[in-house]
Every structure is written in structure tokens, then in C-alpha cells.
Write a protein that holds these residues in place. Structure first.
Motif, PDB file in Angstrom:
ATOM      1  N   GLY A  12       0.788  -1.233   0.000  1.00 34.39           N
ATOM      2  CA  GLY A  12       0.000   0.000   0.000  1.00 34.39           C
ATOM      3  C   GLY A  12       0.813   1.271   0.000  1.00 34.39           C
ATOM      4  N   SER A  13       2.137   1.165  -0.050  1.00 30.05           N
ATOM      5  CA  SER A  13       2.917   2.395   0.109  1.00 30.05           C
ATOM      6  C   SER A  13       3.361   3.011  -1.212  1.00 30.05           C
ATOM      7  N   GLY A  14       3.214   2.285  -2.307  1.00 28.33           N
ATOM      8  CA  GLY A  14       3.601   2.845  -3.599  1.00 28.33           C
ATOM      9  C   GLY A  14       2.510   3.721  -4.189  1.00 28.33           C
ATOM     10  N   GLY A  18      -1.370   3.664  -3.176  1.00 28.75           N
ATOM     11  CA  GLY A  18      -1.978   4.907  -2.705  1.00 28.75           C
ATOM     12  C   GLY A  18      -3.227   5.263  -3.502  1.00 28.75           C
ATOM     13  N   GLU A  19      -3.161   5.020  -4.794  1.00 30.89           N
ATOM     14  CA  GLU A  19      -4.302   5.350  -5.647  1.00 30.89           C
ATOM     15  C   GLU A  19      -5.474   4.410  -5.346  1.00 30.89           C
ATOM     16  N   LEU A  20      -5.180   3.143  -5.094  1.00 33.35           N
ATOM     17  CA  LEU A  20      -6.239   2.218  -4.667  1.00 33.35           C
ATOM     18  C   LEU A  20      -6.907   2.742  -3.400  1.00 33.35           C
ATOM     19  N   LEU A  21      -6.102   3.218  -2.460  1.00 33.09           N
ATOM     20  CA  LEU A  21      -6.664   3.732  -1.208  1.00 33.09           C
ATOM     21  C   LEU A  21      -7.515   4.972  -1.453  1.00 33.09           C
ATOM     22  N   ARG A  22      -7.046   5.840  -2.329  1.00 30.43           N
ATOM     23  CA  ARG A  22      -7.832   7.042  -2.652  1.00 30.43           C
ATOM     24  C   ARG A  22      -9.212   6.648  -3.164  1.00 30.43           C
ATOM     25  N   PHE A  60      -0.104   1.055   8.438  1.00 32.65           N
ATOM     26  CA  PHE A  60       0.327  -0.083   7.634  1.00 32.65           C
ATOM     27  C   PHE A  60       0.567  -1.284   8.554  1.00 32.65           C
ATOM     28  N   THR A  61       0.334  -2.486   8.036  1.00 33.29           N
ATOM     29  CA  THR A  61       0.654  -3.699   8.785  1.00 33.29           C
ATOM     30  C   THR A  61       1.575  -4.569   7.939  1.00 33.29           C
TER      31      THR A  61
END
Lengths: 352, 352, 352, 352
Positions: A12-14, A18-22, A60-61
Motif C-alpha cells: 500500500g505504500s507505492g 496509494g491510488e487504490l486507497l484514494r 500499515f501492517t
């Protein structure tokens, strides 16, 4: 179908993560239950993605197959090529819906992995089970799959530009050149000499110009459509915007055809496709990624130089949306039985 | 040959005019005697070109044939297409050396002016007297001319990329696609909707994609070189840098050839040409206009995808230098009997 | 004074080193005899600096005191802070003219090195022998020195904006804010998270905003001029251009003064200084680094909001030229007895 | 409260109009019933705003008071200064809720219109009825108003940076400098010499530096908060991004205070405000408009240089969102009794 699908974002950090999270943070049918990052485990997501301050408060985990399967029904893998394939078989067995954004399951022919990616594919049997996640070509199959191989950005742009051309035989060419113009976010979040701002800004720089990996998947998909072998040479050029890809796919027309007919065939091919916008007209006659930024749209258009019989079909996408995270969510929606554009009704910005 | 050539710059307020002044102000064999501008006559040159504060203290003046011929031995015409041709015949008669940066005398075939520029050429006889000012192709003729028709920027980039290919028959193609990436200064100094910063920045925008005027001169020059009819389709794309053009000229190779042979032919073709740099190697393997900015260099390189037989030759120039003012001064130098690079030994900036 | 000074550039692979090479390669009184780089020793200079293809054909070499002193009369040190000081004492003993572009000899008070740079200065006695290489303030001293401590870029911009203000007491402030806007090349050639193009482009990002090192040298120089203690708070902001710095130095005017008087005092202060251009007027009323790019000019101007008594003096420079390599060559010229602008008569580009 | 509010956007062809449409098109409680444009009446909205292809299928219409009042309950006026005021009184009488994005009703003191805008205000009585539409300062009043005067972008950035400082007397300054960095979309959709891409790109260009109009509203609001006269000098600088504003508001701290206390006061001041994000921490320690782009967030932070007692408070907004259309919708929501962030839960993009 439960009320909300529990979703894990692995890697999730790339930029793609990030865009998936948005997108997923405002998706009405999704609950994000897990966001993994080896490097940032234990740290707030918003530390890495300052845009998501006040939107995502999770940390993050670390990743483990057990935790993912316990906490989620569907998983997005935003991992480097060659890493996803270590997890996919187990996750598939566990019955999760997998949207893999790497190249690891895009190609049907395992031989091609040796040629283009330099590794022997360890799970060739799974390749047949994966659906190439371009909904404009594989809508029905996506409805029934639990393994989506989400396409590459330059491949998406190239395929969308050429699909009507080969499907309807607008030109009878079997070889195409896709001259692609690429923004800097396509290279990911990791700094390098070439991505250093003073070097990258104002560049118009060809790269991978003697053979680009995405040719393999583009040829696979276009050959399938054309029902004959199609070759595509993708020639990418780094330009100095941050988001957006334009593919200019060139071919030669030998028959007599006019602009209206070309337009009709392209429109016909994409009829009913929610994220395709056919571009014609006088103020903005051709697609420009500038006007899709932030959204999942692909703008498709063409230019025909009749004098000489040259046809160029253009396709403009946001590389992180229709070229990565947006398209992944689109495929996810279909596989879940949601509306194709659920959570993706995000208008592009102007100017941006 | 006098000590210093007295030079007039006609149309000095645009970008090409300004660039001529930047070069000529440090040219050891030139005295700038006159800088004309209808709009700014009577006002300081540095008002319009703030970069030239402290360098050029002259004012703009109005243009008249008599004043120009009285005060100058050579004249650079940085005027719009269709305007130069009103002055050239008289200036030619008066015996001045004329470097015309418009398209008005580039084409040998007067019919082409109707097709591409929409006017009947009033002085077809003069077309034969003009030398197309690309020194890499017309060095000897330039030595003896008093009328130079300085090439267009996209034409220059395209011709330089394709000249060795057609001259040495590297591919046997007769039709080529030159996919050109263009910076904003190429559009000139006049604002428009399309050049408005919020619209232009971050754009990757095709334009003139159904036929670009510079095709005419590129075809003329390449056909002459190839000794057969060559067609070139120039497909320009606006990208968001301020200076620089990259032409990616695509063709298909049918014979068996390897990279070394291609390199040798290109190097052979351009042997001894002062402003051509052949680009190969590992850190920066292809030409990028970023590394020629501010200079008169043209960086030439290529990529060959053997698998599929696709050859792309690249040419990177600064559109205002090798694409306009720099090339004009280069041709001027030759016609005056100076060193070709007199006043043009300006290293590019890095980073820029 | 020999015909040509033999010059070594130590640390030639960074941006400042490259810029020194760009200038020195056309400097009529300089022969570059040595270009060192630990990382690239043995490799062509043009591999790292592709702009210098065809201009500099030398290879990088390793550094040694003996080789430098054998092969050169003057040496430019383009090394990181804390590294130069290891070589300067010996080179000084050997009688070479040293232009040190690091901070290692800029400050007169050795205590300040502890505070701002975190090290105890090992050669405090040499600090007095070094001349702060800002020719607008130290012209006479530079004539007689063999050790030049070339100023920092943000310090140069700040000092040039404030020097007339404190020297002529235009405001009676003792504390100033210099709000500085900085382009990406200022950070050097080494990639980092913050310089990654997708992060850096479109940023307007404060940094070092709780105390910037260049404050120390700015305060030293301005206090000397003012003959009283002056404090300056430099607040830098990264913006998305590649070259150029603008300092906006704010202060409060308590006395009654008008714009003409302010202009006169600034003009008086800089009278005769070759690289200072005072900017006023209607089309481009304030300095903008855009119009000095590539040159050694510093454009100086101001804005006075009488209503409220706020004075801002602006200074615009190219951070790699007047902010680094250009200024270093300017100081070198003076120390060698050359014309101050020898090799530096490079007009800025427009547009750039 | 009806199911959906019928909304007219008057002046829909500019950037602010377009941004209103982008937001309102997905606002769950809004039906856009009318979009006016004198220039484009009768033409599709998506002709002017190609980003809205496939999202808004309406045509522009002409404006008339009757049609607006017939078809809408609320009206957004995205018109030039001096034009809105011709329509507001009638619309107000007709009982519509008016969100005026011009400056025409922002100032309480009619005298200031003469000084800053050059006209005598024809409806001074209405000034008192208008609520200054900055919800962080006027939440309660907005609930009961039918006339919102939506703030200017540089004023918003400046006020948000300084509000906690003056409200809690963090410094005892009465005069402040707000050094503002501004992206190109702030200038609107109309091309000009200064907005021409080759001129605007790479500029760091002060403008209106002897007095910026937004000072008037900033002083009005900050003086109200401080309960004493506050002066603010806004010094704007054009930088080369397309969206985003950063205000750096500088002041001098005389008392002994530490960073934690400053942080606490700012956090306290903005407690519970949905669109304010307080920025601290190590990776991205200061606000950067880059991370609010596309959203209505204002990121607030500060830097304190204790050594010298200089405090800078920063505020980063998207000029078209929190600086214009987003803030207008936020105020509209409050005045309608909706959730403050209805339709505005748009996460910023990264990278963008």
C-alpha cells in the motif's frame, strides 16, 4: 453478496497502492480492513500518503497469508513483478478474490515470461485461470473470476487505441507502432537517476525503445481480437507531466475509407462502455490525457491523413487510474457483481 | 569580406527574432545595425526581451527596404509566412544576403504552396534561386547563395532523423511516420487558448494530426536524397516543456541488418558535420532535446527492435536554435565564408 | 600572467562541476587540464554530462594533491561541505589559486561552523585568509587573494536583495525575512525522495524553514555592510522549475520615502557592477529568474506598498551561475587580473 | 428541506464555473438545472470543459433573472467583479440563496471598493446582509444567510494562516506579510501575455507586489478576529504549477514561546473544522498545496526559528477548491442545512 466487501491492499505504500486507497476510501461497498507495507509497517498510512491525512487513519501492517484471508474477502496485490506470484496460488486456494496489479498472470503463454520478464513461470496452470482485467474486452469473463490479472498502463493505452482497428480490420496491417508518451508517476515511487527532478523535468526521452514488455500482453490481446497474429511495437517516451499516458498507434490504410466510417467503427466497437469517451470536434479534436486526470476514463480518437493513407488512433488515460488502480477497481466491481463504475464516478479535474 | 557584416533583423520581437539577437549579440563577425518591429518601433528591445537587458541597448525601428539596404549587408527575415515574400524579391535585387526564416521560399514546386499554405506563390522563379538552408544537406550550395530559405523546426527534426535512412536505404520504405513531440515555444510569442498555461501545461496533445505543413519540405528533401518519391507523415504532439523537439521516425526493416551496421551508416552519413552528435551508450542511450537546449546541436540516434523489424531514428533539437535561429545563423555563416559554427559555439545547459 | 591559466575542476560530475565545465570550455583564457571525479574516474566527462558531448572530450581522473599542483595553476573545488577543507590548506601552501565552492571557508567566525554545519573547524586561521567571493561586495580584496570562498546560492540571492537596504539604511530594520523560491537543481545531482519527479513537480514546499544555513553567511556580510548586527531569516520554498532562485526580502519602512528614492539608492549601490541589472518598468516590472537563466546576471528590483510601509527587494539569479559556478568564475577572473566578465558574456535564453 | 436543491451556475464557462460543475455533478443533494454562459450559450458544456464529457450533457444557456428564479432555488455566481452586483439585489429579493464568488459583497466598508476595486458600490446596504463565506470563521452566520460572499483565494490562504496567530495573539504583531505562491489557474481561463505557456512556465514572478486587492478582505476578517486593527501585506508570486496556493505568513515573536505551544494554539483554534488539517511531522513537515489538489482541504502548519524569533504560518489550498468553488459549495451546504462536507468528500490525488 454482503453489505460491504472486506478488502486488503497488499503493497500500500507505492503510487498504485496509494491510488487504490484514494478510490476505495470513498467506495460505498468496500471496507478497507488491511493495508500492508513491509517498509512502513506500524506507521500511519498518511505518513507516506499525505494526501490521505484525515481520510485514512489506519496504520500499515505486515503481510501474512493468514491475516489477509482472515480479515478480507478480496485482495488487491500492488506488488512488484515476480513477487505477486508467490502469494497468488495460496490466496486463490483460500477462495479470496484476487486483483493482481503485477504482470505475473497477464500472459497466457508461459514461454513469454522467460523472454520478457526473465523468469520461468512457476505456476503455468494458473495462467489459464486468470482473466486479463481489461473490462472493455473481457467483461463477461470478469463476472465469474476470482483471479484478475490487471493490465499494464502502456498496454492498456495501446490496446484501447488499436482494438477497434484490428477487430474491424480498419487497416489490414498486421504490424503496428504504438508511440507512447508517458508521465513520471508511471515509474513508481522509488527515486532513481532518471526520475531525479532536474533530469526528468523538460525531458522528451525515449526509453525501452528496442522492446517494451507491455508489447507481449498487447499482442496477446490484439491477436485474440483479430483472430490472427498481430505484432505491436511499443515505443515509450518520458515527457514531463506527472500523470497521464497518450498512445498514438500508427498504421497504413490501403483501402478507400473516410473519416465518418472510421468514427462509426470505433464508436460501434465501444458502444455502451462506461469509461470510453470517443473524442471528435473542433475545440479539442483529439484525446489528451490532461482531460482524464484523476478519473477512470479512456478518451479514444483518431486522425486520418488521407493524402498518404496514414491512420493514427489515440488513447489517453491516467496511468494510475485506467492504467492501474482505477481499472483494477473496475474489474473488482464486475467480479463482485457491483455496478462497473461503483466508486469510480470521479470526474477528471480541469485544469490539472 | 569586410571586418564585420552589418546585419538587420526584421521582425525582432518574436521568439525567433529574440533568439537571433541572443546569438548575433555575441557573434564576433556581426554588427547588428537594425532591429525592426512594427508593434514596438521606438521602444527598447529589452522591453520585449528582458533577457537582453544590458546586452542590447538598441530600440526597435520600423522596416523599410531602403533603410535595410542602406544599413545592412545581410538580413534575417523573422516574419510570418506570406509576409516575407513581399520583401524578398526587392532585397534580392538590391544584392543583400537574405536569410528568410519563413516557409515562403522553402518549396521548389509552387503548386505545393496552394495545397499546404493556401496561397498562389507570386514569385515562382525565385524558388529555384533559394537554397534550402539545411547545411547538413546543402553545404556547398549555401556557399554561393544570397537567398537562404531556412527550414521549419519539425521539418528539420524529421529530415535529420530520416536522411541517413533514405540516403543509404537502411529500410526500403517509401512512406515514413515522424511522430514529433513539440515544446510550447514552437508556437511563437502570441498567446492563444491553446497556449494558455493552465491548458498547455501537462498536456500531451496531438495537433495538425491529419496533415502537417512541414511534411511538404521534408518530402522534398528526402525524395531528393533518396532519388525517388518519399512520403512522410508528420504527427506532432504538444508536450509541456518550453524548448525542444524530438522526432521519432518509424519504419520497418525487411532485410537482415544489425545495430552496428545501422550505427555505421548514420555515422558515415553525418561524418564531419559540426552540429550533429551521434548518440549511443548506456547512461543516455537515445537523443533527448533536454541536452541540446540553448545550442545548435542536433542529437541523432536510433532504436532497433529486431524481433519485429522496427527501426526508429530519433532527432533532438532546440526548436529555436537548430530548428530556427541557430540554423539560420549557421547557413548565414556558410554563405558569408565564415566558419560554420562562428558565434554558435554555445554549449547546451545541464540541467535545463 | 600567462597566456592561458591551467585550471583543474575537482568534483566535476555534479551540477556545479558540470556548469563550471560549460563556462570554462569557452573561456578564452583558460585551459582545463584536469577534471576529477571519484565515482567516474576513467570515464568520459560527456557520459555524465551529455550536454558536453562534442565539447569536452576528456575523461574524469582521480584527485591527488600532487597531480593537481603539477597540472594546474588554479583549482575549482566543487566538493561537499566538510570535504574541501581537507585539501585547501595544502593547495594553499602549494601556491595555487583556490576557488572553493563549498561553505568551508565562507564564515569568519569558526564558532558558527559548529552551530550551522555541525563540525569544529580544523583550520580557523585560514578563515581570515579567505575572501568571500561575492564580487559586488569584495571586488578589491578578490584582486589580491589566492583563496576564494564562493558564496551559497540562497545567500547570494538574499545578500544582493538586502545589501543596498542595509548599506543605505533604506529601512531601519535590523531583522529581515528573505522568503526564497528555489528550483530543483539547487539540491544537486543526487536523487532523493524529495527530488523524485512525481513528488517535486508541482510542489510549493517549504524546507529548512526553522533555520537555513545560508543565514549565517548572509548575516555576516550584511552586518559588515551595515556596520551593526543584522539578522536574516531565510525561509526557502521548493518550487517546480529546474533553474533559478528568487529572494523576496521583506522589511518595514518607518520613514517617509518614495519609490524614486528607493530606486536611486539601489542603483547607486550597484553602479558599475557588470552583472547587476536593476529592473523597473511596465511589462516586466519585477525580477524573475526566468530571464537570467544560463547567465551570470542578478536582476534586482523592489516593490513598495506605501499604504502600509512594506518594502520588498527582489533578487533573481540562476542558482548554478550567479549562485554557484558563474560567480566562482567571476571571482576567479578578478583574482587572475582578467576582465570580470571574461568567459561570462553569456546572454540568458528567452523563453527558457 | 427538499429532496434535491435545484441549482443554477451562472458563468459556467470559466475555471471556477467548471470546478463548480465538477463538484455539483456528484453532489447527492443537488440538481443542476441551468448553466449559463453568454459566449457559449447553445453549445454543450463539454465542448468547453472536455473533462466533463460523459458527465454533464447539458448545453449552456443565456442568463435571465426570470429563468434563474424559475428553475432554481440556489444560484452560484461565477462572474467577474463588478458584474455580480448587477444581479444580486434582484435575486436576493426573489428569495434565492445566492453564493457569489466575486468580490462584490465581501467587504463591509463600501469605501474600500473605491480604493481597491475602483468603483462606488451601488448597494452598500446589502453589504451588511452578506456573510463572508469562510466557514471556519462564520459557520453560525452561514446557517441563516441567503447571501454568501465567497472569499478570494489568496485571501483564504492568508486568513487561514493568520487567524490563529491574531485570535490567540501568538505574536503581538499588528502588521503581517503574507508571501503567497500562486499557480496559473488562479488567473482564470482567459489567455494573456503573462499566461502564455512559454512565459509562464518556469517563472517565479512577483505581481501586484505593491498592493494586492485581497489584502482588504484579509484585513477585515483578521481585524474582526483580533478585535483590533490588523494590517496584512499580501505579496503574490506566480510559480509554474497549474493548481495550488501556498501562503507563508511571516511575523516576529517577542515573547518566549515554544513549538508545542504554537501547535496547541493552532490546533485549538481549528478544532472540529472538517477541512482543516494541521501538518507536523518528519517526512512532510510543512503544508504543500501538492497534497490538497482536487480537494477542499486547507493544510495548516508553521515553522518557528527560535534563534531570531521568526514565526511563519503556512496555509496550502487548491485555489479552485478551498480557494473558490469548493469553499462556495461548503458555504452553500451550511446555508442549506446539509452536512458541511456533502459532495466535498473528495480525496486529493497523489502524486498530482
Amino acid at each position: 453478496m454482503k453489505d460491504k466487501v472486506r478488502v486488503a491492499v497488499v503493497g500500500g505504500s507505492g503510487y498504485t497502492g496509494g491510488e487504490l486507497l484514494r478510490i476505495l476510501s470513498t467506495h460505498p461497498k468496500v471496507e478497507i480492513t488491511m493495508i500492508t507495507s513491509r517498509e512502513y509497517a506500524g506507521k500511519p498510512v498518511s505518513l507516506v500518503h499525505p494526501n490521505l491525512r484525515g481520510i485514512i487513519s489506519q496504520n500499515f501492517t505486515t503481510f501474512s497469508l493468514d491475516k489477509v484471508s482472515e480479515k478480507s474477502d478480496a485482495v488487491f496485490l500492488a506488488l512488484p513483478h515476480g513477487v505477486s506470484l508467490n502469494y497468488v496460488p495460496k490466496l486463490f486456494e483460500m477462495g479470496l478474490t484476487i486483483i493482481d496489479l503485477s504482470a505475473d498472470f497477464r500472459l497466457k503463454n508461459p514461454e513469454l515470461y522467460k523472454i520478457w520478464y526473465g523468469y520461468e513461470h512457476p505456476y503455468p496452470d494458473l495462467l489459464d485461470k486468470a482473466v486479463y482485467g481489461l473490462p472493455e474486452l473481457h467483461y463477461e469473463e470478469l463476472k465469474n473470476t476470482k483471479l484478475v490479472a490487471s493490465p499494464g498502463c502502456n498496454a492498456t493505452a495501446t490496446i484501447l487505441a488499436l482494438a477497434p482497428v484490428v477487430a474491424y480490420n480498419i487497416t489490414d496491417n498486421k504490424k503496428f507502432i504504438s508511440d507512447v508518451k508517458v508521465s513520471s508517476s508511471e515509474g513508481g515511487a522509488k527515486p532513481s537517476e532518471g526520475s531525479h527532478h532536474p533530469e526528468r523535468q523538460n525531458a522528451i526521452r525515449p526509453y525501452d525503445a528496442d522492446g517494451h514488455r507491455h508489447s507481449a500482453e498487447a499482442e496477446q490481446e490484439l491477436s485474440r481480437l483479430a483472430k490472427t497474429n498481430i505484432s505491436v511495437s511499443i515505443v515509450p517516451h518520458a515527457v514531463s507531466s506527472v500523470r497521464g499516458v497518450l498512445a498514438s498507434a500508427h498504421s497504413w490504410v490501403s483501402t478507400d475509407i473516410n473519416e465518418i466510417e472510421i468514427w462509426k467503427k470505433i464508436a460501434e466497437f465501444y458502444r455502451g462502455r462506461k469509461f470510453i469517451r470517443i473524442v471528435r470536434g473542433n475545440i479539442h479534436p483529439y484525446p489528451d490525457p490532461k482531460y482524464v486526470i484523476g478519473s477512470n476514463f479512456a478518451d479514444i480518437g483518431f486522425a486520418y491523413e488521407r493524402r498518404i493513407g496514414r491512420l493514427t488512433t489515440f488513447s489517453a488515460i491516467d496511468n494510475l487510474m485506467k492504467g492501474a488502480a482505477g481499472q483494477a477497481v473496475q474489474a473488482f466491481n464486475i467480479s463482485m457483481g457491483f455496478e462497473e463504475d461503483e466508486g469510480l464516478r470521479i470526474p477528471p479535474m480541469r485544469p490539472g
